[in-house]
Scaffold this active site. Structure first.
Site, PDB file in Angstrom:
ATOM      1  N   THR A 170      38.664 -62.594  51.274  1.00  8.79           N
ATOM      2  CA  THR A 170      40.039 -62.844  50.831  1.00  8.79           C
ATOM      3  C   THR A 170      40.814 -63.613  51.901  1.00  8.79           C
ATOM      4  O   THR A 170      41.502 -64.599  51.615  1.00  8.79           O
ATOM      5  CB  THR A 170      40.746 -61.509  50.516  1.00  8.79           C
ATOM      6  OG1 THR A 170      40.023 -60.878  49.456  1.00  8.79           O
ATOM      7  CG2 THR A 170      42.192 -61.725  50.093  1.00  8.79           C
ATOM      8  N   ALA A 203      40.265 -67.396  51.876  1.00  6.63           N
ATOM      9  CA  ALA A 203      40.512 -68.221  50.685  1.00  6.63           C
ATOM     10  C   ALA A 203      41.615 -69.229  50.954  1.00  6.63           C
ATOM     11  O   ALA A 203      42.663 -68.896  51.497  1.00  6.63           O
ATOM     12  CB  ALA A 203      40.875 -67.330  49.506  1.00  6.63           C
ATOM     13  N   GLN A 204      41.342 -70.446  50.582  1.00  8.97           N
ATOM     14  CA  GLN A 204      42.277 -71.519  50.917  1.00  8.97           C
ATOM     15  C   GLN A 204      43.085 -71.937  49.689  1.00  8.97           C
ATOM     16  O   GLN A 204      44.298 -71.811  49.638  1.00  8.97           O
ATOM     17  CB  GLN A 204      41.492 -72.710  51.467  1.00  8.97           C
ATOM     18  CG  GLN A 204      40.723 -72.367  52.721  1.00  8.97           C
ATOM     19  CD  GLN A 204      39.712 -73.446  53.121  1.00  8.97           C
ATOM     20  OE1 GLN A 204      39.438 -74.367  52.365  1.00  8.97           O
ATOM     21  NE2 GLN A 204      39.172 -73.327  54.307  1.00  8.97           N
ATOM     22  N   GLU A 240      42.741 -78.132  40.354  1.00 11.03           N
ATOM     23  CA  GLU A 240      41.451 -78.220  41.049  1.00 11.03           C
ATOM     24  C   GLU A 240      40.373 -78.645  40.064  1.00 11.03           C
ATOM     25  O   GLU A 240      40.584 -78.580  38.841  1.00 11.03           O
ATOM     26  CB  GLU A 240      41.088 -76.856  41.651  1.00 11.03           C
ATOM     27  CG  GLU A 240      41.916 -76.505  42.873  1.00 11.03           C
ATOM     28  CD  GLU A 240      41.528 -75.166  43.480  1.00 11.03           C
ATOM     29  OE1 GLU A 240      40.942 -74.325  42.784  1.00 11.03           O
ATOM     30  OE2 GLU A 240      41.842 -74.966  44.666  1.00 11.03           O
ATOM     31  N   HIS A 254      28.823 -74.165  48.414  1.00 13.60           N
ATOM     32  CA  HIS A 254      29.804 -75.208  48.699  1.00 13.60           C
ATOM     33  C   HIS A 254      29.034 -76.356  49.339  1.00 13.60           C
ATOM     34  O   HIS A 254      28.188 -76.122  50.208  1.00 13.60           O
ATOM     35  CB  HIS A 254      30.863 -74.671  49.670  1.00 13.60           C
ATOM     36  CG  HIS A 254      32.066 -75.542  49.766  1.00 13.60           C
ATOM     37  ND1 HIS A 254      32.049 -76.725  50.471  1.00 13.60           N
ATOM     38  CD2 HIS A 254      33.302 -75.433  49.237  1.00 13.60           C
ATOM     39  CE1 HIS A 254      33.239 -77.296  50.366  1.00 13.60           C
ATOM     40  NE2 HIS A 254      34.013 -76.529  49.615  1.00 13.60           N
ATOM     41  N   ARG A 303      30.746 -80.193  42.445  1.00 17.45           N
ATOM     42  CA  ARG A 303      30.255 -79.433  43.589  1.00 17.45           C
ATOM     43  C   ARG A 303      28.741 -79.134  43.535  1.00 17.45           C
ATOM     44  O   ARG A 303      28.020 -79.357  44.499  1.00 17.45           O
ATOM     45  CB  ARG A 303      31.018 -78.102  43.541  1.00 17.45           C
ATOM     46  CG  ARG A 303      31.088 -77.361  44.791  1.00 17.45           C
ATOM     47  CD  ARG A 303      31.871 -76.092  44.530  1.00 17.45           C
ATOM     48  NE  ARG A 303      33.188 -76.153  45.124  1.00 17.45           N
ATOM     49  CZ  ARG A 303      33.974 -75.093  45.296  1.00 17.45           C
ATOM     50  NH1 ARG A 303      33.587 -73.914  44.877  1.00 17.45           N
ATOM     51  NH2 ARG A 303      35.141 -75.216  45.858  1.00 17.45           N
ATOM     52  N   HIS A 336      28.515 -69.628  49.020  1.00 16.75           N
ATOM     53  CA  HIS A 336      29.969 -69.498  48.974  1.00 16.75           C
ATOM     54  C   HIS A 336      30.434 -68.328  48.110  1.00 16.75           C
ATOM     55  O   HIS A 336      31.392 -67.656  48.438  1.00 16.75           O
ATOM     56  CB  HIS A 336      30.511 -70.807  48.405  1.00 16.75           C
ATOM     57  CG  HIS A 336      31.980 -70.986  48.513  1.00 16.75           C
ATOM     58  ND1 HIS A 336      32.667 -70.835  49.695  1.00 16.75           N
ATOM     59  CD2 HIS A 336      32.914 -71.321  47.583  1.00 16.75           C
ATOM     60  CE1 HIS A 336      33.956 -71.069  49.482  1.00 16.75           C
ATOM     61  NE2 HIS A 336      34.124 -71.345  48.218  1.00 16.75           N
ATOM     62  N   ARG A 362      31.139 -70.262  38.705  1.00 14.03           N
ATOM     63  CA  ARG A 362      32.532 -69.830  38.798  1.00 14.03           C
ATOM     64  C   ARG A 362      33.469 -71.030  38.775  1.00 14.03           C
ATOM     65  O   ARG A 362      33.280 -72.005  39.502  1.00 14.03           O
ATOM     66  CB  ARG A 362      32.722 -69.074  40.112  1.00 14.03           C
ATOM     67  CG  ARG A 362      34.155 -68.747  40.436  1.00 14.03           C
ATOM     68  CD  ARG A 362      34.262 -68.216  41.843  1.00 14.03           C
ATOM     69  NE  ARG A 362      34.069 -69.250  42.825  1.00 14.03           N
ATOM     70  CZ  ARG A 362      34.941 -69.547  43.804  1.00 14.03           C
ATOM     71  NH1 ARG A 362      36.066 -68.879  43.915  1.00 14.03           N
ATOM     72  NH2 ARG A 362      34.688 -70.492  44.675  1.00 14.03           N
TER      73      ARG A 362
HETATM   74  C1  LIG Z   1      36.090 -69.955  52.593  1.00 17.10           C
HETATM   75  C2  LIG Z   1      36.411 -69.357  51.242  1.00 17.10           C
HETATM   76  C3  LIG Z   1      37.412 -69.927  50.459  1.00 17.10           C
HETATM   77  C4  LIG Z   1      37.706 -69.379  49.193  1.00 17.10           C
HETATM   78  N1  LIG Z   1      38.739 -69.909  48.460  1.00 17.10           N
HETATM   79  C5  LIG Z   1      39.084 -69.314  47.281  1.00 17.10           C
HETATM   80  C6  LIG Z   1      40.223 -69.751  46.546  1.00 17.10           C
HETATM   81  O1  LIG Z   1      40.928 -70.674  46.965  1.00 17.10           O
HETATM   82  N2  LIG Z   1      40.516 -69.131  45.377  1.00 17.10           N
HETATM   83  C7  LIG Z   1      39.762 -68.094  44.875  1.00 17.10           C
HETATM   84  O2  LIG Z   1      40.079 -67.564  43.804  1.00 17.10           O
HETATM   85  N3  LIG Z   1      38.698 -67.648  45.571  1.00 17.10           N
HETATM   86  C8  LIG Z   1      38.350 -68.219  46.750  1.00 17.10           C
HETATM   87  N4  LIG Z   1      37.273 -67.743  47.438  1.00 17.10           N
HETATM   88  C9  LIG Z   1      36.574 -66.547  46.925  1.00 17.10           C
HETATM   89  C10 LIG Z   1      37.460 -65.308  47.132  1.00 17.10           C
HETATM   90  O3  LIG Z   1      38.094 -65.412  48.386  1.00 17.10           O
HETATM   91  C11 LIG Z   1      36.638 -64.015  47.080  1.00 17.10           C
HETATM   92  O4  LIG Z   1      35.855 -63.988  45.926  1.00 17.10           O
HETATM   93  C12 LIG Z   1      37.581 -62.803  47.066  1.00 17.10           C
HETATM   94  O5  LIG Z   1      38.478 -62.868  48.145  1.00 17.10           O
HETATM   95  C13 LIG Z   1      36.783 -61.513  47.124  1.00 17.10           C
HETATM   96  O6  LIG Z   1      37.696 -60.454  47.321  1.00 17.10           O
HETATM   97  P1  LIG Z   1      37.165 -58.964  47.339  1.00 17.10           P
HETATM   98  O7  LIG Z   1      38.358 -58.104  47.473  1.00 17.10           O
HETATM   99  O8  LIG Z   1      36.257 -58.738  46.205  1.00 17.10           O
HETATM  100  O9  LIG Z   1      36.257 -58.880  48.657  1.00 17.10           O
HETATM  101  P2  LIG Z   1      36.541 -59.337  50.162  1.00 17.10           P
HETATM  102  O10 LIG Z   1      37.852 -59.978  50.336  1.00 17.10           O
HETATM  103  O11 LIG Z   1      35.331 -60.083  50.603  1.00 17.10           O
HETATM  104  O12 LIG Z   1      36.612 -57.941  50.936  1.00 17.10           O
HETATM  105  C14 LIG Z   1      35.481 -57.125  51.079  1.00 17.10           C
HETATM  106  C15 LIG Z   1      35.902 -55.883  51.836  1.00 17.10           C
HETATM  107  O13 LIG Z   1      34.862 -54.924  51.745  1.00 17.10           O
HETATM  108  C16 LIG Z   1      34.621 -54.367  53.026  1.00 17.10           C
HETATM  109  N5  LIG Z   1      33.251 -53.850  53.017  1.00 17.10           N
HETATM  110  C17 LIG Z   1      32.131 -54.486  52.613  1.00 17.10           C
HETATM  111  N6  LIG Z   1      31.071 -53.647  52.698  1.00 17.10           N
HETATM  112  C18 LIG Z   1      31.554 -52.476  53.168  1.00 17.10           C
HETATM  113  C19 LIG Z   1      30.960 -51.218  53.484  1.00 17.10           C
HETATM  114  N7  LIG Z   1      29.638 -50.986  53.347  1.00 17.10           N
HETATM  115  N8  LIG Z   1      31.749 -50.226  53.954  1.00 17.10           N
HETATM  116  C20 LIG Z   1      33.082 -50.425  54.147  1.00 17.10           C
HETATM  117  N9  LIG Z   1      33.699 -51.597  53.851  1.00 17.10           N
HETATM  118  C21 LIG Z   1      32.933 -52.602  53.371  1.00 17.10           C
HETATM  119  C22 LIG Z   1      34.883 -55.509  53.975  1.00 17.10           C
HETATM  120  O14 LIG Z   1      35.119 -55.031  55.282  1.00 17.10           O
HETATM  121  C23 LIG Z   1      36.148 -56.092  53.326  1.00 17.10           C
HETATM  122  O15 LIG Z   1      37.259 -55.305  53.696  1.00 17.10           O
HETATM  123  C24 LIG Z   1      36.964 -68.273  48.703  1.00 17.10           C
HETATM  124  C25 LIG Z   1      35.964 -67.715  49.497  1.00 17.10           C
HETATM  125  C26 LIG Z   1      35.686 -68.243  50.754  1.00 17.10           C
HETATM  126  C27 LIG Z   1      34.604 -67.604  51.574  1.00 17.10           C
END
Ligand SMILES: Cc1cc2nc3c(=O)[nH]c(=O)nc-3n(C[C@H](O)[C@H](O)[C@H](O)COP(=O)(O)OP(=O)(O)OC[C@H]3O[C@@H](n4cnc5c(N)ncnc54)[C@H](O)[C@@H]3O)c2cc1C
Length: 529
Positions: free
Chosen positions: A42, A45-46, A112, A234, A280, A341, A376
């Protein structure tokens, strides 16, 4: 140590924190992060979050764009549900205080690739950071939300594992990196919000923690997973030994950046008439093809023909980051590789985030809701985190008066294990796993490559299981164990798909099959209650 909560949320990203905030007034909640609260995707995310916010945009158009991007494998109901609930999720974020960019009195919306309309709300070019900072600040204001940093969930505790009838989830064993102890966190409801599994690959845009822990824990507890073969790459991540996970935005190609072979030749025209501006997945596949053909470690992206003032104005962050590594992008081409990605598959859930195990929910990137299909659509992932966090929260709220007897849960037993004397095995296996996943299960697959990978992952899993049974655990070992399992699931899913669709491309079946079908894996040797 044993502690009890109403809800245990594993993950502090957009999915986990927004669910916690929605239930903060009704329940005692634990939120875990295995790193700091900001670790995870999260924060990185840009671009922004897609939602129908402009009065000239239509729900049906966002639905249709999502279905097209997903190569018609997305589930209609999941797409409609997500898109229809998008606006209220964004309004909720605004109420929490997320400082989205404005254009006068209105919020600024960008467009986008793959979107037929301007519908990406953003906070400059660091949307994820703005969202997460806000959610963390709000979460800290609630006494009912207990935040645990550097605490890694090891495995889920279930009644079945304790040889009891009426299976359900009871909590998790949690490794505290600061003490080296494993604690018991009991809860009526456990929510996996652990993000994706892109760290299975040598190159990734994700942070270190993207090791598919939630998917692995759910699988070990008997839950089905789906569509693990769809890994989004990516096309251009900076290739440099000191640069971890730094993306070179697609805008560089949009502004005239040329992709070059090591000898300076352009090559994209051979693959697509749109050249560098092809979508992409096509660009990523072309780069991968040329790297494999030439045995080259990277290719190059060149924007140096543009005036320096243009580069500084449009790409200040990339200029600065590359300069620090000795690359002057106004003079030199940028070394790039494609990078894993986004994980489109995950733990199978319904619209309320229920997994197959009673009391266990999965939301965000770790889940499979049917939204993304075979690919996606940009900026739909944060949207999915928010929408499903809300629906799971509503469902949990309606069940909060369920009672749970957890008195009999045993402490973690370390009596049979010793300190490891050879941690090098862990780092060696990490490297080996990520390298063969990259080479054999990456952007272009074949039956032969998948068979090779399966053979290697089986051996690795045996070795890791033996190590895990004999030595005290560490965060690295836990992640390796999970990644090896998730890699196995990716390989098996890829082998089962006898067609090329969306992100899954295999030279043995280059065409798309007649019927869109999900790849659903069910844990074997699992006795349902
Ligand atoms: C560089 C980049 C740019 C992106 N840009 C975009 C964008 O512009 N728009 C968009 O919609 N998406 C974007 N994405 C995708 C999006 O950011 C992610 O899909 C989204 O943030 C995932 O959120 P989440 O809450 O599911 O997990 P995350 O934000 O990945 O959080 C995972 C959490 O789980 C915790 N965790 C994992 N395993 C364990 C464990 N065993 N025990 C305890 N804690 C654990 C980690 O510490 C973290 O706190 C981008 C991704 C990247 C990498």
């Amino acid at each position: 140590m044993q502690q009890e909560f109403d809800i245990l949320i594993i993950g502090s990203g957009a999915a986990g924190l927004s669910l916690a905030l929605r239930l903060a007034d009704s329940a005692k909640i634990a939120v875990l992060s295995k790193g700091s609260l900001t670790s995870g995707s999260t924060w990185l995310a840009q671009g922004g979050i897609a939602a129908v916010l402009d009065e000239t945009d239509l729900i049906q158009d966002h639905v249709s764009d999502t279905l097209t991007a997903g190569a018609h494998l997305s589930h209609n109901d999941a797409v409609e549900f997500t898109v229809k609930n998008g606006r209220q999720s964004i309004e909720w974020l605004i109420e929490q205080g997320v400082p989205f960019s404005r254009d006068g009195k209105r919020y600024h919306l960008t467009q986008e690739g793959g979107h037929s309309h301007r519908r990406i709300i953003h906070a400059a070019d660091a949307t994820g950071r703005a969202v997460q900072e806000t959610l963390i600040t709000r979460a800290k204001e609630h006494d009912s939300i207990h935040l645990f940093e550097h605490c890694t969930a090891v495995d889920l505790i279930t009644r079945r594992k304790l040889k009891r009838a009426n299976n359900r989830c009871l909590g998790a064993y949690v490794f505290d990196s600061s003490t080296g102890h494993v604690n018991v966190l009991k809860a009526k409801f456990v929510v996996l919000a652990t993000g994706g599994a892109s760290k299975a690959y040598l190159y990734t845009s994700n942070s270190d923690g993207a090791s598919g822990d939630g998917i692995a824990m759910a699988w070990r507890s008997g839950c089905r997973v789906a569509n693990m073969e769809f890994n989004q790459f990516h096309p251009t991540c900076l290739y440099h030994p000191q640069a971890k996970s730094f993306l070179i935005t697609e805008a560089v190609r949009g502004e005239g950046g040329k992709l070059l072979l090591p000898d300076g030749t352009r090559f994209m025209d051979k693959f697509d008439k749109r050249g560098e501006l092809a979508p992409r997945d096509i660009v990523a596949r072309a780069i991968d093809h040329e790297m494999k053909r030439l045995g080259s470690d990277c290719l190059y992206l060149d924007i140096s023909h543009k005036p320096k003032s243009f580069i500084l104005e449009h790409f200040p962050t990339i200029y600065e980051r590359c300069s620090k590594l000795g690359i002057d992008i106004s003079k030199d081409p940028i070394p790039v590789v494609p990078a894993a990605h986004y994980t489109c598959g995950g733990v199978m859930t319904d619209q309320q985030g229920h997994s197959d195990l009673n009391g266990l929910y999965a939301i965000g990137e770790t889940s499979f809701t049917g939204l993304h299909g075979a690919n996606r659509l940009a900026s739909n992932s944060l949207l999915e985190c928010l929408v499903f966090a809300e629906s799971a929260a509503n469902d949990i709220r309606s069940r909060l008066d369920e009672s749970l007897d957890t008195a009999y849960i045993p402490d973690w037993d370390e009596s049979q294990v010793t300190d490891s004397d050879e941690d090098v095995i862990i780092s060696h296996n990490w490297d080996e796993l990520r390298r063969f996943m990259w080479d054999y299960v990456g952007i272009v697959r074949t039956n032969k490559r998948l068979r090779r990978a399966k053979h290697r992952v089986d051996l690795l899993q045996q070795e890791i299981t033996e190590y895990y049974s004999n030595y005290k655990i560490s965060k690295d070992l836990l992640e390796l164990r999970n990644l090896a399992l998730v890699s196995d699931l990716i390989i098996r899913s890829a082998a089962l798909r006898k067609e090329s669709r969306g992100l899954h491309y295999t030279l043995d079946y280059p065409g798309q099959g007649p019927e869109p079908r999900d790849t659903i894996l069910t844990p074997i040797n699992f006795e349902w209650p």
